[in-house]
Design a protein around this motif. Structure first.
Motif, PDB file in Angstrom:
ATOM      1  N   THR A 156       7.091  13.372 -13.222  1.00 54.34           N
ATOM      2  CA  THR A 156       5.469  12.922 -13.286  1.00 54.34           C
ATOM      3  C   THR A 156       5.204  11.554 -13.643  1.00 54.34           C
ATOM      4  O   THR A 156       5.732  11.185 -14.633  1.00 54.34           O
ATOM      5  CB  THR A 156       4.861  14.227 -13.973  1.00 54.34           C
ATOM      6  OG1 THR A 156       5.094  15.509 -13.555  1.00 54.34           O
ATOM      7  CG2 THR A 156       3.347  13.632 -14.053  1.00 54.34           C
ATOM      8  N   GLY A 157       4.340  10.949 -12.956  1.00 52.47           N
ATOM      9  CA  GLY A 157       3.910   9.688 -13.317  1.00 52.47           C
ATOM     10  C   GLY A 157       3.312   9.049 -12.184  1.00 52.47           C
ATOM     11  O   GLY A 157       3.133   9.556 -11.145  1.00 52.47           O
ATOM     12  N   VAL A 204       0.802  -0.984   0.026  1.00 47.56           N
ATOM     13  CA  VAL A 204      -0.031   0.062   0.101  1.00 47.56           C
ATOM     14  C   VAL A 204       0.716   1.312   0.103  1.00 47.56           C
ATOM     15  O   VAL A 204       1.409   1.493   1.048  1.00 47.56           O
ATOM     16  CB  VAL A 204      -0.935   0.222   1.225  1.00 47.56           C
ATOM     17  CG1 VAL A 204      -1.708   1.252   1.107  1.00 47.56           C
ATOM     18  CG2 VAL A 204      -1.908  -1.087   1.200  1.00 47.56           C
ATOM     19  N   GLU A 205       0.814   1.920  -1.135  1.00 50.18           N
ATOM     20  CA  GLU A 205       1.684   3.100  -1.201  1.00 50.18           C
ATOM     21  C   GLU A 205       0.794   4.425  -0.747  1.00 50.18           C
ATOM     22  O   GLU A 205      -0.317   4.549  -0.751  1.00 50.18           O
ATOM     23  CB  GLU A 205       2.047   3.487  -2.671  1.00 50.18           C
ATOM     24  CG  GLU A 205       2.606   2.475  -3.301  1.00 50.18           C
ATOM     25  CD  GLU A 205       1.922   1.483  -4.439  1.00 50.18           C
ATOM     26  OE1 GLU A 205       2.268   0.953  -5.402  1.00 50.18           O
ATOM     27  OE2 GLU A 205       0.682   1.512  -4.033  1.00 50.18           O
ATOM     28  N   SER A 206       1.713   5.425  -0.035  1.00 48.27           N
ATOM     29  CA  SER A 206       1.162   6.659   0.183  1.00 48.27           C
ATOM     30  C   SER A 206       2.024   7.758  -0.230  1.00 48.27           C
ATOM     31  O   SER A 206       3.168   7.491  -0.315  1.00 48.27           O
ATOM     32  CB  SER A 206       0.799   6.590   1.603  1.00 48.27           C
ATOM     33  OG  SER A 206       1.588   6.213   2.427  1.00 48.27           O
ATOM     34  N   GLY A 207       1.388   9.068   0.003  1.00 50.64           N
ATOM     35  CA  GLY A 207       2.259  10.152  -0.131  1.00 50.64           C
ATOM     36  C   GLY A 207       2.508  10.607  -1.481  1.00 50.64           C
ATOM     37  O   GLY A 207       3.075  12.081  -1.564  1.00 50.64           O
ATOM     38  N   GLY A 208       1.663  10.336  -2.361  1.00 53.07           N
ATOM     39  CA  GLY A 208       2.036  11.131  -3.657  1.00 53.07           C
ATOM     40  C   GLY A 208       1.146  12.443  -3.514  1.00 53.07           C
ATOM     41  O   GLY A 208       0.362  12.740  -2.756  1.00 53.07           O
ATOM     42  N   GLY A 209       1.297  13.133  -4.693  1.00 54.44           N
ATOM     43  CA  GLY A 209       0.510  14.634  -4.862  1.00 54.44           C
ATOM     44  C   GLY A 209       1.096  15.410  -5.742  1.00 54.44           C
ATOM     45  O   GLY A 209       1.897  14.862  -6.692  1.00 54.44           O
ATOM     46  N   LEU A 210       0.862  16.620  -5.683  1.00 53.52           N
ATOM     47  CA  LEU A 210       1.102  17.561  -6.656  1.00 53.52           C
ATOM     48  C   LEU A 210       2.283  18.467  -5.927  1.00 53.52           C
ATOM     49  O   LEU A 210       2.268  18.870  -4.973  1.00 53.52           O
ATOM     50  CB  LEU A 210      -0.003  18.354  -7.022  1.00 53.52           C
ATOM     51  CG  LEU A 210       0.165  19.785  -7.838  1.00 53.52           C
ATOM     52  CD1 LEU A 210       0.798  19.192  -9.008  1.00 53.52           C
ATOM     53  CD2 LEU A 210      -1.130  20.600  -8.036  1.00 53.52           C
ATOM     54  N   VAL A 211       3.278  18.626  -6.482  1.00 57.50           N
ATOM     55  CA  VAL A 211       4.416  19.555  -6.089  1.00 57.50           C
ATOM     56  C   VAL A 211       4.992  20.456  -7.361  1.00 57.50           C
ATOM     57  O   VAL A 211       4.849  20.040  -8.319  1.00 57.50           O
ATOM     58  CB  VAL A 211       5.582  18.836  -5.391  1.00 57.50           C
ATOM     59  CG1 VAL A 211       6.060  17.929  -6.557  1.00 57.50           C
ATOM     60  CG2 VAL A 211       6.584  19.651  -4.494  1.00 57.50           C
ATOM     61  N   GLU A 212       5.726  21.509  -6.742  1.00 55.66           N
ATOM     62  CA  GLU A 212       5.986  22.317  -7.994  1.00 55.66           C
ATOM     63  C   GLU A 212       7.633  22.075  -8.324  1.00 55.66           C
ATOM     64  O   GLU A 212       8.282  21.282  -7.506  1.00 55.66           O
ATOM     65  CB  GLU A 212       6.300  23.854  -7.221  1.00 55.66           C
ATOM     66  CG  GLU A 212       4.954  24.561  -7.338  1.00 55.66           C
ATOM     67  CD  GLU A 212       4.821  25.981  -6.960  1.00 55.66           C
ATOM     68  OE1 GLU A 212       4.001  26.868  -7.018  1.00 55.66           O
ATOM     69  OE2 GLU A 212       6.000  26.442  -6.639  1.00 55.66           O
ATOM     70  N   LEU A 239       9.206  15.546  -2.335  1.00 50.08           N
ATOM     71  CA  LEU A 239       7.956  14.829  -1.751  1.00 50.08           C
ATOM     72  C   LEU A 239       8.618  13.400  -1.436  1.00 50.08           C
ATOM     73  O   LEU A 239       9.475  12.888  -1.935  1.00 50.08           O
ATOM     74  CB  LEU A 239       7.235  14.265  -3.300  1.00 50.08           C
ATOM     75  CG  LEU A 239       5.652  14.343  -3.032  1.00 50.08           C
ATOM     76  CD1 LEU A 239       4.849  15.234  -2.416  1.00 50.08           C
ATOM     77  CD2 LEU A 239       5.012  13.824  -4.333  1.00 50.08           C
ATOM     78  N   SER A 240       7.801  12.812  -0.347  1.00 47.40           N
ATOM     79  CA  SER A 240       8.062  11.752   0.213  1.00 47.40           C
ATOM     80  C   SER A 240       6.796  10.700  -0.037  1.00 47.40           C
ATOM     81  O   SER A 240       5.866  11.023   0.008  1.00 47.40           O
ATOM     82  CB  SER A 240       8.619  11.660   1.632  1.00 47.40           C
ATOM     83  OG  SER A 240       9.521  12.457   1.831  1.00 47.40           O
ATOM     84  N   LEU A 241       7.347   9.497  -0.526  1.00 50.41           N
ATOM     85  CA  LEU A 241       6.673   8.325  -0.675  1.00 50.41           C
ATOM     86  C   LEU A 241       6.723   7.160   0.295  1.00 50.41           C
ATOM     87  O   LEU A 241       7.947   6.908   0.808  1.00 50.41           O
ATOM     88  CB  LEU A 241       6.610   7.605  -2.019  1.00 50.41           C
ATOM     89  CG  LEU A 241       6.385   8.520  -3.265  1.00 50.41           C
ATOM     90  CD1 LEU A 241       6.610   7.988  -4.733  1.00 50.41           C
ATOM     91  CD2 LEU A 241       5.217   9.268  -3.323  1.00 50.41           C
ATOM     92  N   GLY A 251      -0.053   1.658  -6.921  1.00 53.29           N
ATOM     93  CA  GLY A 251       0.489   2.728  -7.401  1.00 53.29           C
ATOM     94  C   GLY A 251      -0.130   4.305  -6.858  1.00 53.29           C
ATOM     95  O   GLY A 251      -1.091   4.152  -6.228  1.00 53.29           O
ATOM     96  N   THR A 252       0.726   5.148  -6.950  1.00 52.34           N
ATOM     97  CA  THR A 252       0.338   6.712  -6.330  1.00 52.34           C
ATOM     98  C   THR A 252       0.891   7.779  -7.117  1.00 52.34           C
ATOM     99  O   THR A 252       2.049   7.698  -7.802  1.00 52.34           O
ATOM    100  CB  THR A 252       1.014   6.784  -4.849  1.00 52.34           C
ATOM    101  OG1 THR A 252       0.530   8.023  -4.518  1.00 52.34           O
ATOM    102  CG2 THR A 252       2.497   6.918  -4.857  1.00 52.34           C
TER     103      THR A 252
END
Length: 115
Positions: free
Chosen positions: A90-91, A5-13, A18-20, A108-109
């Motif tokens: 990005t992906g 179970v992945e966590s921590g994805g998102g939008l960043v400049e 970012l940490s997953l 996936g995240t």
């Protein structure tokens, strides 16, 4: 039943961090090589980073020096610290566990880096 179970994805400049994290269950975690892969539209899944049970690490060429993979065998988690992110990072990022011929994938995240 194996679960990653992945966590921590998102939008960043671009230029940000970012940490997953990926939590595993149903496997003997300390016996598995853990890895992060990413996939972008129209491309094959590529290695981001991998870490062996004893802590040896491997990275895709474009990630070296920017990304750091780590694992906690007691907590059955593998983490990915991503710094100096670029739009091409990005992906969808997938967690993978493998032990010889057997491999397991998370769902996936999404990571999106805006320019």
């Amino acid at each position: 039943q194996v679960q990653l179970v992945e966590s921590g994805g998102g939008l960043v400049e671009a230029g940000g961090s970012l940490s997953l994290s990926c939590r595993a269950s149903g496997i003997i975690f300390k016996a598995h090589i853990m890895g992060w892969y990413r996939q972008t539209p129209g491309q094959q899944r590529e290695l981001v980073g991998a870490i062996t049970p004893v802590g040896s690490t491997y990275y895709g060429d474009s990630m070296k020096g920017r990304f750091t993979i780590s694992r906690d065998n007691d907590k059955k988690t593998v983490s990915l610290e991503m710094n100096r992110l670029k739009p091409e990072d990005t992906g969808i990022y997938y967690c993978k566990a493998h032990d010889g011929p057997r491999s397991y994938w998370g769902q996936g995240t999404q990571v999106t880096v805006s320019s």
